[in-house]
Scaffold this motif. Structure first.
Motif: not given
Lengths: 344, 344
Positions: B268-287
């Motif tokens: 991600i994102p090269h093979n697949l683009s992903v958009v989530g919903f909520d913006d939980i705090f860990l969303s900025e820590f994942i790669e």
């Protein structure tokens, strides 16, 4: 207004005594047709007995109070989830109290739950709970004769059943791993030192150093509060001490170290090796995946519930602590000191 | 046994009436020395009045029941944390009930909290709550005359105050962003379709497609349960549909997509683009850090408590929903379709 048994009796034109016997499944000579009418009326009116009133007679509410320090700490919320599932399997509903690590809240929830007639209490004590609070704690539990199990954070209370982890072993395993990777300047972000588990993790860190013949340097220790923010706050200080590796006493603080490293444009593990403690589920999703000490959350939670059930059945004699062992889970956040890049 | 006011009276050799007047700060002619002795004895004996008994007179317990679907979902635990801090600031203690998205538990906790005499209830309804449950819900609330605020998940209940998010706008913003990156085959992992918020997010997805003139293809939609496991389960199906991008209806499912991608050696994102919903705090820590729809958690939580306080003071007239707007937070999980690598 909330419907009473009188409203049900009025609706079906029978005495409250008859209605009460039927609804409480007591022996009675009411005809099937009337019984059905009573149940239907109770349902239509949304009548239900007051749980507290019933509990004053039956002495059972089938609820268990769970008091914990921080519901937004994934370690506790994962523990809570298993406890709840396990309780549910045995017909108990869990009421939660979140103390934000304040001992006043420990006592507040104890009192609220006792007054709400919960059948038993599982408590993970707050960080601010100290030796002086123990007598007060014991008094409340003993005066109210309520089954209690102390989970996760020990207070060395020989009068109460505790379900614990060998915290020192965890600290030892984490530090020993970093030592075997060749690190000698290993920073330690400990949790609050009045929390026994934090203190024992630190003693595991010290034991590993001592076994390896590395002199203990108190300048490499920084005390924080088990939060992401705490971990982020601690990093600049440790960088100033030229550490090449950090043992963070829980994963939330390790994530804080990740956040701070990213702010300083430092790469984990190339510029800094990090080992955490807890193995919360997100530890494998962060980049790099966090090497950490894995707690048997399932076993801890199930054993706590098991001990509560034993207490409720009056089957436990001993107050021996139940202690589980953690393991090291190697992922990608620590590398050999030889291949690390110097920060400065 | 729990000490009573009689024990305190006995300890100081005074009447229970005198002791009661002093301990309850009622007008009395007791000497300062005696007053002090009474307070000391109460403390030594660990005497405290029963909260339920007191509440039967004062009609106040200063507790608020918070019912939510899944305490281990970070969105809810972050929301709960702010609610609790806010309640505390106004002198209220929060009791939690976790329903595991079961409507039976919604009602069970409603009843338990009402019987425990909480002053008010904030509820995030379970996914299995449906139209047919609404009457029963309204009856319980109205019969017991208890202030209630519905948070986050709407049931279109015009008789109750709700604090909500414009879910459709969120779904629209997420999808519109992917469309502007050039994606046309956009998969959607929705939440349970009986949950209004999940349904509205999906309708936002459809609105964005329709505005862009992209035909809606129901084969690109897969319904899951808002969990990490659910997101991971959904991915293989969507890959089979040759999607180049995925809108996951919450961050927990987006993280599941990350996990499944890692298993399939997709990047991600090269093979697949992903958009989530909520913006939980860990969303900025994942790669890579997750591009997601940010909910104003602080505002939602504070408004829910604000509305409860208004209800408790009897100051609210209207039952108008309070609706907040989400925003898109761009991070690194989605790139232009033109620069994406074909999966097959």
């Amino acid at each position: 207004l909330r419907p009473t048994i009188k409203d049900v009796a009025k609706a079906v034109g029978l005495s409250t005594t008859t209605v009460s016997l039927v609804l409480n499944n007591k022996p009675n000579r009411t005809s099937p047709a009337k019984r059905e009418a009573i149940f239907k009326a109770a349902k239509d009116l949304d009548y239900r007995p007051n749980r507290i009133a019933v509990s004053m007679v039956t002495k059972k509410t089938h609820t268990i109070g769970l008091i914990l320090p921080d519901i937004s700490n994934l370690y506790f919320s994962e523990l809570a989830k298993v406890i709840e599932e396990e309780c549910k399997a045995y017909g108990y509903t869990v009421l939660y109290g979140n103390t934000s690590d304040s001992v006043e809240s420990d006592f507040e929830y104890l009192n609220i739950f006792i007054d709400s007639n919960v059948d038993a209490i599982i408590i993970i004590l707050s960080a601010s709970f100290n030796e002086a609070d123990k007598t007060h704690f014991d008094n409340i539990i003993d005066n109210n004769n309520i089954p209690v199990v102390i989970l996760d954070r020990s207070i060395n209370d020989k009068n109460k059943k505790s379900v614990l982890l060998d915290q020192q072993l965890g600290g030892y395993l984490a530090t020993n791993y970093l030592i075997h990777l060749g690190h000698t300047k290993i920073g330690c972000i400990t949790g609050p030192q009045n929390v026994a588990s934090a203190n024992e993790r630190l003693s595991g860190y010290m034991l590993a150093l001592s076994e390896a013949g590395i002199p203990f340097d108190e300048n490499l220790i920084i005390e924080e509060d088990f939060s992401v923010e705490g971990g982020a706050r601690a990093l600049p200080y440790l960088l100033g001490q030229s550490v090449t590796a950090v043992f963070a006493s829980n994963d939330m603080m390790a994530i804080g170290v990740y956040r701070a490293c990213s702010n300083f444009h430092l790469r984990i593990p190339h510029n800094l090796s990090v080992v955490g403690f807890d193995d919360i589920f997100l530890s494998e999703f962060i980049e790099p995946p966090l090497t950490t000490i894995s707690q048997p959350i399932d076993k801890l939670a199930k054993e706590a519930v098991n001990q509560i059930l034993l207490l409720l059945r009056g089957e436990t004699a001993d107050k021996e602590d139940v202690i589980f062992k953690p393991v090291l889970k190697v992922r990608g956040s620590a590398i050999s000191a030889a291949t690390s890049l110097k920060i400065i």
